[in-house]
Scaffold this active site. Sequence first.
Site, mmCIF file in Angstrom:
data_model
loop_
_atom_site.group_PDB
_atom_site.id
_atom_site.type_symbol
_atom_site.label_atom_id
_atom_site.label_comp_id
_atom_site.label_asym_id
_atom_site.label_seq_id
_atom_site.Cartn_x
_atom_site.Cartn_y
_atom_site.Cartn_z
ATOM 1 N N ASP A 69 40.787 20.235 1.225
ATOM 2 C CA ASP A 69 40.244 21.574 1.011
ATOM 3 C C ASP A 69 38.761 21.530 1.361
ATOM 4 O O ASP A 69 37.969 20.914 0.639
ATOM 5 C CB ASP A 69 40.449 22.001 -0.438
ATOM 6 C CG ASP A 69 39.883 23.382 -0.740
ATOM 7 O OD1 ASP A 69 39.282 24.009 0.166
ATOM 8 O OD2 ASP A 69 40.039 23.835 -1.893
ATOM 9 N N TYR A 90 33.013 37.565 8.006
ATOM 10 C CA TYR A 90 33.365 36.572 9.022
ATOM 11 C C TYR A 90 32.235 36.420 10.036
ATOM 12 O O TYR A 90 31.827 35.300 10.368
ATOM 13 C CB TYR A 90 34.657 36.994 9.715
ATOM 14 C CG TYR A 90 35.202 35.982 10.695
ATOM 15 C CD1 TYR A 90 35.788 34.803 10.257
ATOM 16 C CD2 TYR A 90 35.148 36.218 12.066
ATOM 17 C CE1 TYR A 90 36.301 33.878 11.147
ATOM 18 C CE2 TYR A 90 35.659 35.299 12.974
ATOM 19 C CZ TYR A 90 36.236 34.132 12.508
ATOM 20 O OH TYR A 90 36.741 33.217 13.398
ATOM 21 N N THR A 98 46.939 31.877 18.743
ATOM 22 C CA THR A 98 47.126 31.023 17.573
ATOM 23 C C THR A 98 47.811 31.816 16.458
ATOM 24 O O THR A 98 47.827 33.048 16.482
ATOM 25 C CB THR A 98 45.775 30.522 17.027
ATOM 26 O OG1 THR A 98 45.017 31.645 16.553
ATOM 27 C CG2 THR A 98 44.981 29.778 18.099
#
Length: 267
Positions: free
Chosen positions: A64, A156, A193
């Site tokens: 993680d 983002y 993707t």
Amino acid sequence: MGSRFDGKVVVVTGAASGIGMGIAGQFAAEGASVVLADIDDINGEEAAKSIRSAGGSAIFARHDVMSEDSWIATIATTKSEFGGINILVNNAGGNRPSRLVDMSFEDWRFQLTLNLDGAFLGMKYVTPVITESGGGSIVNVSSEAGMNPWVDSAAYCAAKAGLKMLTKVAALENAYDKNNVRVNSIHPGIIQTPAWGSLSSLTDDEEGQTDVDKFANLVAPVKYAGKPIDIANGVLFLAHDDNRYITGAELLIDGGQAIAPPNAMTL
């Protein structure tokens, strides 16, 4: 199998699918020993197994990127298995699209933690190990969205733009420290993707085009989406010792998207 990275040890985050898996596979094909680090146990183990079946050297490590303890554990696993680390690819990331005024603070913080804090932790803990291993390279996978604004992607874009500048600071500090560690960033555009698939149905039409292809046709001058291998080739280029004079650079791999005029963007 190739030999450009024989004897090198590479850690790739977010390597269970998509760009990360493509990067890991390409490094292994070029002779590197690769640690595929991801929270996805099933696909991560399968990806590592696939590399080994093809004759490569790879292990999966449950990891993680948002956890300091996880970084420490993955580094320990890598050193135990392969002896050191020469290359780190901070690839893990993700977007939760939302208008800024509608975005929850939780989503804002999550995206900054995943996309920016994760790379910070990776560089903080792995840089000394690369130094101890004789030097090497760090490649941070940012985004075209770190260069240009995208609607519905405030967090983002902010995180990926921050990663671009974090890369430059790390490159500068390592150069001053003379530790033979280079740091560069890659900025992918629209790539075929699972991550892009989650933003569209990825269904084929009668002509065999996916929704991602159609979107790329609108925003990328080359009129098609890239593939993970396109990003992997850029990462391997920056990571290779032949390119010892490249540090603090940002490499756009986006089919010309960043140079498209504003009216080419259909939002």
